[in-house]
Design an enzyme around this catalytic site. Structure first.
Site, PDB file in Angstrom:
ATOM      1  CG  HIS A 140      45.978  94.143  37.797  1.00  0.00           C
ATOM      2  ND1 HIS A 140      46.820  95.017  37.442  1.00  0.00           N
ATOM      3  CD2 HIS A 140      46.413  93.545  38.781  1.00  0.00           C
ATOM      4  CE1 HIS A 140      48.066  95.255  38.215  1.00  0.00           C
ATOM      5  NE2 HIS A 140      47.803  94.186  39.025  1.00  0.00           N
TER       6      HIS A 140
ATOM      7  CB  CYS B 188      48.693  96.804  41.387  1.00  0.00           C
ATOM      8  SG  CYS B 188      49.278  95.296  42.136  1.00  0.00           S
TER       9      CYS B 188
END
Lengths: 404, 255
Positions: free
Chosen positions: B195, B96
């Site tokens: 994630h 990310c």
């Protein structure tokens, strides 16, 4: 006329919702009311002294404790006691009970800016801001920014705020009328950077400071020290029935507000707070199939889970971890890896809830022996002795529906 | 391949780049070594400290806007150490915000375009709306990895430079938000938007990183039945999500 019609229709909708077992009825009741009369919040709040309580964690309990403190001092209170904390819930609570002059209202942290003016709020009570359901709420910073706009544009509103939380302190800005209470900061992982300049915050044992811009913890006349609230008029022992450090923090914030803003008598206010055993199902019990009772605790985010685990660690008994990932729980359970489940290594543990397998994998890598059973009551029944069920939001509301 | 020292798994700036359970990736790498009787140690590099050159795996996680800017400054200041470590075969795994910082530039709050580490040719701009939900990635065939499951939650749109290989093709969700791919794949370097965290949900990906450090032969099988159940559940759930999204798009296109 329109207000009367809105109130009537709203109450009818709430009654239907309760009668058909769909829920507490508050939310649907309020939605119907606001649909018929958008000005309703203003109407039902008119002439009342309104206090708004908001935080990531503890707002329902703080609201209840403050309401009970003031009731014990003889002040009639209206409050949204079921935890329905968006405009519809607030409207429904106020509409249901037109008499009391003082309203103590829990408000969802995102909604504070939208309801301050319609309610003509007198005092804002701000607890803490930590990470919570990032997929839905956005990040901590954006909520602090919304609160900051309220502080900056309402110079006359009174504020009672937690001096130990950097985001809360920043959100209050240079507001002139603030009572600070230092509640301590057990959870610092969401406040590594300075909310003012984005530099790295420095933490000492009990305070924060930014070496880059000078942003610092404000001096506070009120301070929580163990079970004692230190006040300008002397020390007060809390001695609550509600468990855990987190409830001491809620109580300290409520009592500071009662003393500093409502001029409450400390002894009577404390008496009201100490009588509270259950808050909207929190800390209530569930009957298991074998007749035992399991205590149910709500944990909504890493900060909340960590507090509950620290409280459980020295206690005997087994633990059920019941986790869902609906919108109200946060759809991404990645946060499981930010919670120190290793604290449960010496206990009998069950991974439970719709996301039992995410919990189980987390426990497995953390070296915590466990069983996997998605139904939390069945899981509790399979564990020996006293059982605590720690539940995410939708698991919690399901388990405690009866006790609200 | 034998080693005379523990595998050093570095969690870089966890206070800044740890918003989404990123610690889990480090825990999984260390634990999967230990289960194979390979010594491993988790090294936390606190924000404000220099990043040492002595780590075997560098983990860059996700973070909020301001935290990302702080982390970028710290990482760029330690650029020489990171380069030295990579020259000796160290591995980089970035998620990310961490993925964005691998590139040449990224967009910070207020539309500021800032420099990343520039370890690979990619750049990130803010996009219209956050990309949130279960995400499934079919990894590049060269990796030999099974399908990857995760949860994405970001506002970035990451464009890979010409000739740069993505980690894989997105089958559910958006990943980089550009060209239907997720992440980036290079020698001893891997980035993703997944994630979950990514490594607990995808043990083969964790072992892929460890193989870069230890060699394939060191990676004796581990009992992953529990994780396999989780993966099956997540992939099933994501397929339902994916179907719903496709049905919605179909209706939108008709309307």
């Amino acid at each position: 006329m329109r207000t009367a019609a809105a109130l009537l229709a709203g109450r009818a909708a709430g009654w239907v919702s309760r009668a058909t077992g769909r829920g507490a009825g508050t939310q649907v009741s309020g939605r119907v009311m606001l649909a018929i009369d958008p000005q309703l919040l203003t109407e039902v709040a008119r002439g009342r002294r309104v206090a708004i309580v908001s935080a990531t964690n503890g707002k329902t309990t703080t609201t209840r404790l403050l309401a009970e403190a003031l009731r014990a001092c003889g002040t009639p209170i209206v409050t949204n006691h079921t935890g329905a904390n968006m405009p519809a819930g607030v409207a429904a609570a106020l509409g249901r009970d037109p008499e009391p002059d003082v309203a103590i209202l829990e408000v969802d942290e995102r909604w504070v800016p939208k309801v301050v003016d319609p309610l003509d709020a007198e005092v804002l009570i701000l607890g803490n801001l930590t990470r919570d359901q990032l997929d839905r709420f956005g990040e901590v910073r954006s909520i602090a920014t919304r609160w900051r706009v309220v502080s900056d544009t309402h110079p006359k509103i009174a504020v009672v705020a937690n001096a130990s939380d950097p985001h809360v302190v920043w959100s209050v800005g240079a507001h002139a009328n603030v009572t600070w209470v230092a509640l301590g900061a057990p959870w610092r992982s969401d406040a590594a950077t300075c909310p003012e300049c984005a530099g790295l915050l420095t933490w000492s044992t009990d305070a924060f400071h930014c070496d880059h811009c000078g942003f610092t913890q404000p001096a506070s006349a009120y301070r929580l020290d163990g079970d004692t609230l230190v006040t300008p008029k002397g020390d007060v022992e809390l001695a609550l029935q509600l468990p855990g450090d987190w409830n001491r923090m809620n109580a300290a914030l409520a009592l500071t507000t009662a003393i500093a803003y409502f001029d409450a008598d400390v002894t009577r206010a404390l008496g009201g707070m100490r009588a509270v055993e259950v808050v909207s199902g929190r800390f209530s019990t569930c009957r298991l199939s074998d007749g035992r009772d399991a205590r149910v605790l709500l944990a909504k985010n890493p900060a909340g889970w960590t507090e509950v685990l620290r409280w459980l660690e020295p206690r005997a008994g087994a633990v059920v971890l019941a986790v869902n990932a609906h919108i109200a729980d946060g759809r991404d359970p990645s946060w499981l890896w930010d919670v120190p489940y290793e604290l449960l290594r010496d206990k009998a543990v069950a991974a439970s809830g719709e996301r039992a397998l995410d919990v189980a994998v987390r426990l497995d890598y953390g070296g915590v022996d466990h069983i996997v059973e998605p139904d939390p009551l069945r899981a509790a029944a399979r564990l020996v002795g006293e059982v605590h069920i720690i539940a995410s939001y939708t698991q919690f509301t399901h388990l405690t529906r009866e006790s609200w | 391949m034998t080693r005379d020292s523990a595998v050093r798994v570095g969690l870089v700036f966890p206070e800044l780049l740890g918003t989404y359970g990123d610690r889990g990736n480090a825990v999984v790498l260390v634990e999967r070594c230990r289960r194979r009787a390979i010594e491993a140690e988790l090294v936390e590099v606190a924000a404000g400290e220099p990043i040492p050159a002595s780590l075997d795996i560098y983990l860059f996680g996700g973070g909020e806007d301001d935290a990302q800017v702080m982390a970028a400054a710290g990482m760029c200041a330690s650029r020489l150490a990171i380069d030295a470590a990579r020259a000796h075969g160290a591995v980089v795994f970035a998620v990310c915000a961490g993925l964005q910082l691998l590139g040449s530039t990224y967009e910070a709050s207020g539309g500021r375009i800032l420099d990343g580490l520039g370890l690979v040719d990619l750049s990130t701009r803010s996009g219209d709306g956050r990309l949130i939900g279960e995400c499934v990635v079919q990894p590049d065939a060269s990796t030999g990895l099974p399908i990857l499951t995760g949860f994405e939650n970001h506002g970035g749109r990451t464009t890979l430079g010409p000739g740069v290989t993505p980690l894989g093709r997105v089958t559910v969700g958006r990943g980089n938000g550009v060209d239907g791919v997720d992440g980036v794949l290079a020698d001893h370097l891997l980035g993703t938007y997944l994630h979950g965290p990514a490594l607990p949900r995808n043990p083969a990906l964790a072992d892929h990183l460890l193989a870069w450090v230890l060699g394939e032969d060191a990676l004796t099988p581990i009992d992953d039945q529990l994780v396999d159940r989780l993966r099956a559940e997540r992939l099933h759930d994501a397929q339902l999500t994916g179907l719903a999204a496709r049905r919605r798009d179909w209706h939108l296109n008709r309307g």
